[in-house]
Design a protein around this motif. Structure first.
Motif, PDB file in Angstrom:
ATOM      1  N   LEU A  96       0.825  -1.205   0.000  1.00  0.00           N
ATOM      2  CA  LEU A  96       0.000   0.000   0.000  1.00  0.00           C
ATOM      3  C   LEU A  96       0.862   1.259   0.000  1.00  0.00           C
ATOM      4  CD1 LEU A  96      -2.822  -0.935   2.545  1.00  0.00           C
ATOM      5  CD2 LEU A  96      -2.890  -0.976   0.059  1.00  0.00           C
ATOM      6  N   LEU A  97       1.893   1.250   0.848  1.00  0.00           N
ATOM      7  CA  LEU A  97       2.678   2.474   1.011  1.00  0.00           C
ATOM      8  C   LEU A  97       3.667   2.703  -0.129  1.00  0.00           C
ATOM      9  CD1 LEU A  97       3.344   2.648   4.848  1.00  0.00           C
ATOM     10  CD2 LEU A  97       1.527   3.681   3.510  1.00  0.00           C
ATOM     11  N   THR A  98       3.919   1.678  -0.961  1.00  0.00           N
ATOM     12  CA  THR A  98       4.805   1.913  -2.094  1.00  0.00           C
ATOM     13  C   THR A  98       4.015   1.997  -3.401  1.00  0.00           C
ATOM     14  OG1 THR A  98       5.237  -0.446  -2.353  1.00  0.00           O
ATOM     15  CG2 THR A  98       6.798   0.781  -1.014  1.00  0.00           C
ATOM     16  N   SER A  99       2.686   2.014  -3.308  1.00  0.00           N
ATOM     17  CA  SER A  99       1.862   2.204  -4.500  1.00  0.00           C
ATOM     18  C   SER A  99       1.524   3.684  -4.634  1.00  0.00           C
ATOM     19  CB  SER A  99       0.558   1.408  -4.376  1.00  0.00           C
ATOM     20  OG  SER A  99       0.835   0.041  -4.404  1.00  0.00           O
ATOM     21  N   PRO A 100       1.261   4.107  -5.868  1.00  0.00           N
ATOM     22  CA  PRO A 100       0.967   5.540  -6.047  1.00  0.00           C
ATOM     23  C   PRO A 100      -0.411   5.950  -5.546  1.00  0.00           C
ATOM     24  CG  PRO A 100       0.913   4.390  -8.155  1.00  0.00           C
ATOM     25  CD  PRO A 100       1.319   3.394  -7.140  1.00  0.00           C
ATOM     26  N   VAL A 101      -0.654   5.741  -4.276  1.00  0.00           N
ATOM     27  CA  VAL A 101      -1.875   6.255  -3.642  1.00  0.00           C
ATOM     28  C   VAL A 101      -1.440   7.044  -2.414  1.00  0.00           C
ATOM     29  CG1 VAL A 101      -3.463   4.449  -4.409  1.00  0.00           C
ATOM     30  CG2 VAL A 101      -2.145   4.092  -2.349  1.00  0.00           C
ATOM     31  N   THR A 102      -2.228   8.039  -2.034  1.00  0.00           N
ATOM     32  CA  THR A 102      -1.845   8.828  -0.868  1.00  0.00           C
ATOM     33  C   THR A 102      -2.280   8.112   0.407  1.00  0.00           C
ATOM     34  OG1 THR A 102      -3.917  10.026  -0.842  1.00  0.00           O
ATOM     35  CG2 THR A 102      -2.142  10.977  -2.146  1.00  0.00           C
ATOM     36  N   MET A 104      -3.965   9.353   2.718  1.00  0.00           N
ATOM     37  CA  MET A 104      -5.355   9.703   3.017  1.00  0.00           C
ATOM     38  C   MET A 104      -6.318   8.823   2.231  1.00  0.00           C
ATOM     39  SD  MET A 104      -7.042  11.338   5.072  1.00  0.00           S
ATOM     40  CE  MET A 104      -6.048  12.544   5.931  1.00  0.00           C
ATOM     41  N   GLU A 105      -5.943   8.475   0.994  1.00  0.00           N
ATOM     42  CA  GLU A 105      -6.808   7.584   0.213  1.00  0.00           C
ATOM     43  C   GLU A 105      -6.909   6.212   0.868  1.00  0.00           C
ATOM     44  OE1 GLU A 105      -6.308   9.296  -4.340  1.00  0.00           O
ATOM     45  OE2 GLU A 105      -4.761   8.017  -3.519  1.00  0.00           O
ATOM     46  N   ILE A 106      -5.785   5.731   1.387  1.00  0.00           N
ATOM     47  CA  ILE A 106      -5.788   4.432   2.072  1.00  0.00           C
ATOM     48  C   ILE A 106      -6.710   4.500   3.292  1.00  0.00           C
ATOM     49  CG2 ILE A 106      -4.367   2.766   3.336  1.00  0.00           C
ATOM     50  CD1 ILE A 106      -1.968   3.742   1.673  1.00  0.00           C
ATOM     51  N   ILE A 107      -6.531   5.578   4.072  1.00  0.00           N
ATOM     52  CA  ILE A 107      -7.279   5.705   5.329  1.00  0.00           C
ATOM     53  C   ILE A 107      -8.772   5.832   5.058  1.00  0.00           C
ATOM     54  CG2 ILE A 107      -7.655   7.220   7.311  1.00  0.00           C
ATOM     55  CD1 ILE A 107      -4.608   7.854   7.100  1.00  0.00           C
ATOM     56  N   LEU A 108      -9.132   6.719   4.122  1.00  0.00           N
ATOM     57  CA  LEU A 108     -10.554   6.916   3.842  1.00  0.00           C
ATOM     58  C   LEU A 108     -11.177   5.647   3.273  1.00  0.00           C
ATOM     59  CD1 LEU A 108     -10.674  10.564   2.465  1.00  0.00           C
ATOM     60  CD2 LEU A 108     -11.388   9.719   4.703  1.00  0.00           C
ATOM     61  N   GLY A 109     -10.421   4.941   2.430  1.00  0.00           N
ATOM     62  CA  GLY A 109     -10.927   3.690   1.873  1.00  0.00           C
ATOM     63  C   GLY A 109     -11.252   2.699   2.974  1.00  0.00           C
ATOM     64  N   LYS A 110     -10.351   2.587   3.906  1.00  0.00           N
ATOM     65  CA  LYS A 110     -10.552   1.627   4.985  1.00  0.00           C
ATOM     66  C   LYS A 110     -11.702   2.061   5.897  1.00  0.00           C
ATOM     67  CE  LYS A 110      -6.053  -0.558   5.158  1.00  0.00           C
ATOM     68  NZ  LYS A 110      -6.409  -1.969   5.334  1.00  0.00           N
ATOM     69  N   TRP A 111     -11.779   3.344   6.144  1.00  0.00           N
ATOM     70  CA  TRP A 111     -12.837   3.835   7.021  1.00  0.00           C
ATOM     71  C   TRP A 111     -14.210   3.624   6.372  1.00  0.00           C
ATOM     72  CZ3 TRP A 111     -16.310   8.090   6.726  1.00  0.00           C
ATOM     73  CH2 TRP A 111     -16.976   8.365   7.925  1.00  0.00           C
ATOM     74  N   LEU A 112     -14.271   3.895   5.065  1.00  0.00           N
ATOM     75  CA  LEU A 112     -15.537   3.685   4.354  1.00  0.00           C
ATOM     76  C   LEU A 112     -15.961   2.220   4.400  1.00  0.00           C
ATOM     77  CD1 LEU A 112     -15.497   5.853   1.118  1.00  0.00           C
ATOM     78  CD2 LEU A 112     -17.007   6.033   3.103  1.00  0.00           C
ATOM     79  N   ALA A 113     -14.976   1.316   4.244  1.00  0.00           N
ATOM     80  CA  ALA A 113     -15.303  -0.103   4.287  1.00  0.00           C
ATOM     81  C   ALA A 113     -15.826  -0.483   5.669  1.00  0.00           C
ATOM     82  CB  ALA A 113     -14.069  -0.930   3.951  1.00  0.00           C
TER      83      ALA A 113
ATOM     84  N   VAL B  98      -4.362  -4.827  -7.031  1.00  0.00           N
ATOM     85  CA  VAL B  98      -3.053  -4.183  -7.151  1.00  0.00           C
ATOM     86  C   VAL B  98      -3.034  -3.266  -8.375  1.00  0.00           C
ATOM     87  CG1 VAL B  98      -0.586  -4.546  -7.511  1.00  0.00           C
ATOM     88  CG2 VAL B  98      -1.844  -6.045  -5.978  1.00  0.00           C
ATOM     89  N   GLY B  99      -3.614  -3.739  -9.486  1.00  0.00           N
ATOM     90  CA  GLY B  99      -3.661  -2.927 -10.693  1.00  0.00           C
ATOM     91  C   GLY B  99      -4.363  -1.604 -10.440  1.00  0.00           C
ATOM     92  N   LYS B 100      -5.465  -1.658  -9.692  1.00  0.00           N
ATOM     93  CA  LYS B 100      -6.186  -0.417  -9.386  1.00  0.00           C
ATOM     94  C   LYS B 100      -5.333   0.494  -8.506  1.00  0.00           C
ATOM     95  CE  LYS B 100     -10.887  -2.055  -9.906  1.00  0.00           C
ATOM     96  NZ  LYS B 100     -11.918  -2.814  -9.182  1.00  0.00           N
ATOM     97  N   LEU B 101      -4.624  -0.115  -7.541  1.00  0.00           N
ATOM     98  CA  LEU B 101      -3.733   0.691  -6.694  1.00  0.00           C
ATOM     99  C   LEU B 101      -2.689   1.406  -7.542  1.00  0.00           C
ATOM    100  CD1 LEU B 101      -2.628  -1.384  -3.573  1.00  0.00           C
ATOM    101  CD2 LEU B 101      -4.096   0.616  -3.632  1.00  0.00           C
ATOM    102  N   LYS B 102      -2.233   0.718  -8.587  1.00  0.00           N
ATOM    103  CA  LYS B 102      -1.181   1.296  -9.426  1.00  0.00           C
ATOM    104  C   LYS B 102      -1.762   2.241 -10.460  1.00  0.00           C
ATOM    105  CE  LYS B 102       1.836  -1.733  -7.683  1.00  0.00           C
ATOM    106  NZ  LYS B 102       2.939  -1.391  -6.813  1.00  0.00           N
ATOM    107  N   GLY B 103      -3.074   2.423 -10.435  1.00  0.00           N
ATOM    108  CA  GLY B 103      -3.680   3.403 -11.324  1.00  0.00           C
ATOM    109  C   GLY B 103      -4.168   2.852 -12.650  1.00  0.00           C
ATOM    110  N   LEU B 104      -4.214   1.527 -12.798  1.00  0.00           N
ATOM    111  CA  LEU B 104      -4.758   0.959 -14.033  1.00  0.00           C
ATOM    112  C   LEU B 104      -6.264   0.788 -13.896  1.00  0.00           C
ATOM    113  CD1 LEU B 104      -2.130  -1.880 -14.506  1.00  0.00           C
ATOM    114  CD2 LEU B 104      -2.290   0.178 -15.877  1.00  0.00           C
TER     115      LEU B 104
END
Lengths: 250, 328
Positions: A96-102, A104-113, B98-104
């Protein structure tokens, strides 16, 4: 936004592929049914003693709803405990932390779930309540505000639970701590039983009970809504800080 | 493609990575070599924006890991030491996530999933739960995860650890096949792995950079003189080892001849050449012309293993001062 949804979707799915969701739903349905039965029996008893039917909202819906709020104290730790602790234990947090997501996106996603899971459980309660509407004619508006209250309260506790889950690798530790925090927040207003001013007043203000009760009476008080929303924001903020600290502590 | 300048990572009690600098060009495969606990994983985590460096700068494709982490993350595929898998997901579901995480999204995502699955050969387990997969398959799903968004840079932390010999060979071939399109850094403490897959090596020990060069240069540089093992047999009657030794010593370019073993009229010598001299052809001629039978002649060249041991033990006195033990 779509990143948030992707994370929320995965998280929600993982509740339902594991037995967690089914166990929680089944147990909640059972308890909820039992509580409803008691409330309705109580209502029948009161109607027999008085003249004509008693107040359906007061004797059936209000107790069911406040019981639901208490029950959620037990549910919330079970929903939030794995959110981050599990990812940290298995190492998937690195993905999660090495993927191009912020963060905050991780946190909000988890909170929404977590909210989604909580919503599903609250939905079960509606099943019990639907019988009251089938055979009686209660006012639906206090029920709607009560549900709004339950969602706000749930959201607040879930965000605190999510933060606690982010501070440990151990789900049991996360769950137990969250449960303790929920209980404390629930009972803070007990302070007012022996002291009426100063810190007791502050604690009482922080108590969930005080802010929740207006919703069960069919009132939407902005003051109370703002309280819950601030706790939600606080929990999310703390999670963000704690996730960030992972980078310099780990 | 990758530039690391003076990167240091300090924890409260010890320094995991100490002033490490190196560069990796586009399309290269670089082996990141070091004993366990040398700081390989920490360096990789810095490059993948998982950890910030305490000092120094690291950049990937021109983007700084601290200032533009999103750009770096978009260009990196990372396989941590334990593949980051969700055991309760099916392989297909997992790759989709994973693909979605990577923006695909959409068609792109479906196309990349099927391409990557073919590449790492996991098409037949797409509907299987990850929890039920063998270690080899898990590792391949891990590599698929890193490859999914077709990143410029692949960072693989011990990609072959825990695999059986056949799987190790398959994984190495897979990685070699990926070079060219991707710049690859792979860490390992297994030396033959670097020799067989990598063009360049970065050796670190106890957090410090010890050497960085091509595999050939490194072994050449350390070798200097040539070591040759010679086995000689008598043609008839008993073998006069002294005579053989004298003959070998007379060959030009030989600096030292040592008798290693003597048994049943057969003798083993180790011959060392002078710096930069090739002596094998002359040795063979000398033995045959002397009336002996030459049964074996082999170059006992210096392996990367020797180089590695020399380099890391030469580093010993200094690094002993720094604190020991690494948790990650």
């Amino acid at each position: 936004m779509s990143n948030i949804l992707a994370i929320a979707q995965k998280e929600l799915k993982s509740y339902f592929v594991s037995p967690i969701a089914y166990a929680l739903l089944a147990i909640y349905a059972l308890i909820s049914g039992w509580f409803s039965l008691i409330a309705i029996a109580n209502f029948i008893e009161m109607s027999m003693q008085g003249q004509g039917p008693a107040d359906l909202n007061g004797y059936v819906i209000a107790p069911i709803v406040s019981n639901a709020a208490v029950l959620s104290l037990f549910l919330i730790p079970m929903i939030t405990m794995r959110l981050f602790a599990e990812e940290k234990r298995t190492g998937t947090i690195e993905l999660l932390l090495t993927s191009p997501v912020t963060d905050m996106e991780i946190i909000l996603g988890k909170w929404l779930a977590a909210m989604g899971m909580y919503g599903a459980i609250m939905g079960i309660k509606l099943l019990c309540l639907s019988f009251v509407f089938m055979f009686g004619n209660p006012d639906w508006r206090p029920l709607a505000t009560a549900y709004l209250g339950m969602f706000l309260q749930g959201g607040a506790l879930l965000s605190i639970g999510m933060f606690i889950s982010n501070t440990t690798k151990n789900q049991i530790v996360a769950g137990a701590t969250t449960f303790g925090m929920c209980l404390l927040f629930w009972t803070f207003d007990w302070a007012t039983t022996f002291k009426a001013d100063g810190w007791a007043k502050v604690l009482a203000y922080l108590s969930l009970t005080a802010h929740f009760s207006s919703f069960t009476r069919g009132v939407i008080d902005t003051k109370d809504a703002i309280y819950f929303i601030s706790v939600i924001v606080l929990g999310i903020f703390l999670t963000a800080r704690s996730l960030e600290s992972l980078r310099w502590r780990a | 493609m990758i530039k690391v300048e003076g990167v240091t990572k300090r924890y409260a009690r010890f320094t995991a990575v100490d002033n490490v600098s190196f560069e990796v060009g586009k399309g290269q495969i670089v082996g990141f070599l070091g004993p366990n606990g040398a700081g390989k994983t920490t360096t990789m985590r810095i490059l993948t924006c998982f950890l910030p460096p305490s000092e120094g700068k690291a950049s990937v494709a021109g983007f700084d890991v601290l200032e533009q982490p999103m750009e770096v993350k978009r260009r990196i595929g990372y396989l941590p030491e334990t593949p980051p898998l969700y055991p309760d997901m099916e392989v297909g579901e997992y790759l989709d996530f994973v693909g979605k995480l990577k923006g695909l999204r959409g068609n792109d995502l479906a196309k990349r999933i099927s391409e990557t699955s073919d590449k790492v050969n996991i098409g037949d387990v797409r509907n299987k739960l990850i929890a039920k997969l063998s270690k080899g398959y898990r590792q391949r799903v891990g590599i698929a995860q890193a490859l999914l968004h077709n990143p410029d840079v692949l960072i693989l932390d011990e990609p072959t650890s825990g695999l059986d010999p056949k799987q190790i060979l398959e994984t190495r071939d897979l990685i070699k096949g990926l070079a060219g399109d991707h710049t690859i850094i792979l860490s390992t403490h297994i030396l033959p792995e670097v020799e067989s897959t990598c063009e360049r090596v970065v050796i670190i020990s106890k957090g410090k950079l010890v050497a960085t060069d091509t595999v050939d240069n490194l072994t050449n540089r350390m070798r200097g003189s040539e070591n040759v093992g010679v086995e000689v047999e008598s043609v008839e009657g008993t073998l006069d080892t002294k005579a053989v030794q004298r003959r070998l010593e007379q060959v030009s370019g030989v600096s030292k001849v040592v008798l290693r073993e003597e048994k049943n009229n057969r003798a083993n010598f180790e011959v060392e050449s002078l710096q930069g001299r090739s002596i094998r052809a002359d040795l063979a001629r000398a033995v045959v012309e002397g009336g002996f039978a030459l049964t074996e002649l082999k170059a006992a060249g210096m392996s990367l293993e020797d180089v590695f041991l020399q380099l890391t033990s030469a580093d010993q006195p200094e690094s002993d001062k720094s604190e020991k033990g690494e948790s990650a």
